[in-house]
Enzyme design. Structure first.
Site, mmCIF file in Angstrom:
data_model
loop_
_atom_site.group_PDB
_atom_site.id
_atom_site.type_symbol
_atom_site.label_atom_id
_atom_site.label_comp_id
_atom_site.label_asym_id
_atom_site.label_seq_id
_atom_site.Cartn_x
_atom_site.Cartn_y
_atom_site.Cartn_z
ATOM 1 N N CYS A 1 6.487 -6.268 7.596
ATOM 2 C CA CYS A 1 7.630 -5.751 8.365
ATOM 3 C C CYS A 1 8.023 -6.793 9.402
ATOM 4 O O CYS A 1 7.163 -7.351 10.077
ATOM 5 C CB CYS A 1 7.258 -4.444 9.056
ATOM 6 S SG CYS A 1 8.623 -3.748 10.028
ATOM 7 N N CYS B 1 6.023 -4.628 15.732
ATOM 8 C CA CYS B 1 5.561 -3.719 16.796
ATOM 9 C C CYS B 1 4.077 -4.030 17.074
ATOM 10 O O CYS B 1 3.291 -4.221 16.140
ATOM 11 C CB CYS B 1 5.728 -2.273 16.379
ATOM 12 S SG CYS B 1 7.445 -1.864 16.023
ATOM 13 N N CYS C 1 -1.180 6.181 9.454
ATOM 14 C CA CYS C 1 0.023 5.506 9.925
ATOM 15 C C CYS C 1 -0.322 4.260 10.703
ATOM 16 O O CYS C 1 -1.205 4.276 11.546
ATOM 17 C CB CYS C 1 0.793 6.397 10.874
ATOM 18 S SG CYS C 1 1.221 7.940 10.169
ATOM 19 N N CYS D 1 1.098 -1.835 15.573
ATOM 20 C CA CYS D 1 1.163 -1.500 14.139
ATOM 21 C C CYS D 1 0.571 -2.611 13.284
ATOM 22 O O CYS D 1 0.959 -3.776 13.399
ATOM 23 C CB CYS D 1 2.626 -1.260 13.768
ATOM 24 S SG CYS D 1 2.911 -1.073 12.005
ATOM 25 N N GLU E 1 0.835 -1.197 0.000
ATOM 26 C CA GLU E 1 0.000 0.000 0.000
ATOM 27 C C GLU E 1 0.870 1.247 0.000
ATOM 28 O O GLU E 1 1.963 1.251 0.557
ATOM 29 C CB GLU E 1 -0.904 -0.002 1.230
ATOM 30 C CG GLU E 1 -1.883 -1.158 1.178
ATOM 31 C CD GLU E 1 -2.845 -1.168 2.349
ATOM 32 O OE1 GLU E 1 -3.987 -1.578 2.151
ATOM 33 O OE2 GLU E 1 -2.459 -0.766 3.451
ATOM 34 N N CYS F 1 3.301 8.754 0.891
ATOM 35 C CA CYS F 1 3.829 7.893 1.935
ATOM 36 C C CYS F 1 4.191 6.552 1.297
ATOM 37 O O CYS F 1 3.314 5.849 0.797
ATOM 38 C CB CYS F 1 2.742 7.748 2.993
ATOM 39 S SG CYS F 1 3.205 6.730 4.362
HETATM 40 N N1 SAH Z 1 9.062 1.279 10.238
HETATM 41 C C1 SAH Z 1 9.226 2.670 10.305
HETATM 42 C C2 SAH Z 1 8.443 3.408 9.259
HETATM 43 C C3 SAH Z 1 7.000 3.008 9.037
HETATM 44 S S1 SAH Z 1 5.807 3.350 10.291
HETATM 45 C C4 SAH Z 1 8.898 3.203 11.668
HETATM 46 O O1 SAH Z 1 8.290 2.472 12.451
HETATM 47 O O2 SAH Z 1 9.302 4.318 11.965
HETATM 48 C C5 SAH Z 1 5.531 5.088 10.206
HETATM 49 C C6 SAH Z 1 5.097 5.703 11.523
HETATM 50 O O3 SAH Z 1 3.767 5.311 11.915
HETATM 51 C C7 SAH Z 1 6.001 5.298 12.692
HETATM 52 O O4 SAH Z 1 6.278 6.373 13.526
HETATM 53 C C8 SAH Z 1 5.127 4.275 13.368
HETATM 54 O O5 SAH Z 1 5.551 4.045 14.659
HETATM 55 C C9 SAH Z 1 3.776 4.929 13.267
HETATM 56 N N2 SAH Z 1 2.646 4.072 13.588
HETATM 57 C C10 SAH Z 1 2.588 2.723 13.542
HETATM 58 N N3 SAH Z 1 1.373 2.290 13.945
HETATM 59 C C11 SAH Z 1 0.654 3.394 14.240
HETATM 60 C C12 SAH Z 1 -0.683 3.602 14.678
HETATM 61 N N4 SAH Z 1 -1.496 2.584 14.877
HETATM 62 N N5 SAH Z 1 -1.093 4.877 14.872
HETATM 63 C C13 SAH Z 1 -0.259 5.902 14.630
HETATM 64 N N6 SAH Z 1 0.995 5.776 14.202
HETATM 65 C C14 SAH Z 1 1.459 4.532 14.010
HETATM 66 FE FE1 SF4 Z 2 7.562 -2.117 11.267
HETATM 67 FE FE2 SF4 Z 2 5.249 -1.022 11.997
HETATM 68 FE FE3 SF4 Z 2 7.216 -1.293 13.765
HETATM 69 FE FE4 SF4 Z 2 7.463 0.500 11.766
HETATM 70 S S1 SF4 Z 2 5.972 0.537 13.414
HETATM 71 S S2 SF4 Z 2 9.007 -0.955 12.500
HETATM 72 S S3 SF4 Z 2 6.369 -0.595 10.126
HETATM 73 S S4 SF4 Z 2 6.138 -2.971 12.748
#
Ligand code: SAH
Ligand code: SF4
Length: 334
Positions: free
Chosen positions: A102, A106, A327, A109, A81, A95
């Site tokens: 990934c 996390c 995000c 996420c 996406e 974006c």
């Molecule tokens: N992997 C990288 C880049 C992709 S995520 C990273 O984690 O930085 C892009 C941003 O969205 C990151 O700051 C991530 O922590 C945030 N993010 C992930 N899940 C989210 C959520 N449910 N609500 C808001 N931001 C989120």
């Molecule tokens: Fe990966 Fe999501 Fe963690 Fe970013 S926030 S490192 S995309 S699992």
């Protein structure tokens, strides 16, 4: 889109053809070689056959029309996406995803929950930008900013991400200024240090999300191997080398990391960054699973504590929640 065989197809042609072809794809943003009227019919059809320009994408428009998500099917059938964010001042941010899924997992996420399939190639990263550049061109607009905040951890696909950035930054291609390109990382130390040693003017964002290892490890398993102190060291190294500002991202999760005490801890922690070349971006969380969004009163309070400690703090506007384009909501259910 597949340009791997471009040079091969143009081998028998005069050398300026290759330049013309690249211009057709990345400046004129053609979606079919039939529109390359400076090429012979035969060459156009050869190009269409061997180097197709079509991108297999399905679009989802958010109700407020401020974001448009594209689901791209890659040549091996995997899906990624990418999102176009339209700002009220007329600027456009895309974006980009760097991986299919990934591996960092996390807990908050959606991408992390789908697991890891593979890294994207340089061309697959570029293709995401080209898709939206084509669309915007029809409105006489262009991409102003690129952020690697889609699916995946960009520093786990360092070479391809940097390869795509250099390409998109090139004046002969999309010509997106380095200062308008940002990479967000969960804190891959090696990537931060590597980027520090490249003379590129791109922006770095660190997904910190918690003020202590104890709390951070509960949502970011990768924190075990890459604890906060190592990330702070890497940030200091980056600041020394580049003198460029770093963005500290902090998602506000209800009753998890959003208390007054957490704000104070964060302010204390950030004092370890040697130069005041950073700012905090408080991100309103897009609820996933058991984690919920903080109340706006809490976010305000948190911000005020940081500001009182002279830490520049901004709030990130929410885009596209209704189409799951915000995000951390990017995930492909397959
Ligand atoms: N992997 C990288 C880049 C992709 S995520 C990273 O984690 O930085 C892009 C941003 O969205 C990151 O700051 C991530 O922590 C945030 N993010 C992930 N899940 C989210 C959520 N449910 N609500 C808001 N931001 C989120
Ligand atoms: Fe990966 Fe999501 Fe963690 Fe970013 S926030 S490192 S995309 S699992």
């Amino acid at each position: 889109m597949n340009l791997i065989r471009l040079e091969e197809v143009l081998k028998a042609e005069p050398s300026f053809r290759l330049k013309q072809a690249k211009q057709a794809v990345f400046v004129d943003l053609l979606d079919n070689w039939d529109k390359a009227t400076n090429f012979s019919m035969q060459l156009r059809s050869e190009l269409n056959e061997n180097c197709p320009l079509s991108i297999d994408a399905e679009f989802f428009q958010s109700i407020k029309e401020d974001s448009l998500k594209a689901l791209i099917t890659l040549s091996d059938g995997l899906k990624i996406e990418t999102v176009l964010l339209r700002h009220s001042d007329g600027r456009n941010t895309v974006c980009l995803s760097s991986q299919v899924g990934c591996p960092m997992g996390c807990l908050f996420c959606a991408t992390g929950k789908m697991g890891f399939k593979r890294n994207l190639t340089v061309e697959e990263i570029i293709e995401q930008a080209v898709l939206f550049a084509r669309l915007l061109k029809k409105e006489d607009k262009q991409i102003n900013n690129l952020v690697f905040m889609g699916m995946g951890e960009p520093f786990l696909n360092y070479d391809n991400v940097l390869g795509a950035i250099k390409f998109l930054n090139n004046k002969n291609n999309l010509n997106i200024g380095a200062r308008h390109i940002s990479i967000s990382t969960i804190g891959i130390i090696e990537g931060i240090k590597k980027l520090a040693n490249q003379s590129l003017q791109i922006n770095l964002a660190i997904s910190l999300h918690a003020p202590s290892n104890e709390l951070r490890v509960r949502i970011i398993p990768a924190n075990k191997k890459r604890p906060i102190e190592k990330i702070i060291d890497a940030i200091n190294y980056y600041l020394d080398k580049t003198g460029r500002r770093v963005m500290i991202e902090y998602i506000m999760i209800k009753d998890f990391n959003d208390s007054v005490e957490h704000a104070r801890q964060l302010a204390e922690l950030l004092k370890q960054i040697e130069r005041p070349l950073y700012f905090v971006n408080l991100i309103s969380f897009n609820s996933t699973g058991e984690f919920k969004q903080s109340d706006s009163v809490k976010i305000k309070q948190f911000r005020e504590i940081l500001i009182r400690q002279k830490i520049e703090t901004t709030l990130r506007y929410r885009f596209g929640q209704d189409i799951k384009a915000a995000c951390g909501q990017l995930a492909v259910n397959e």
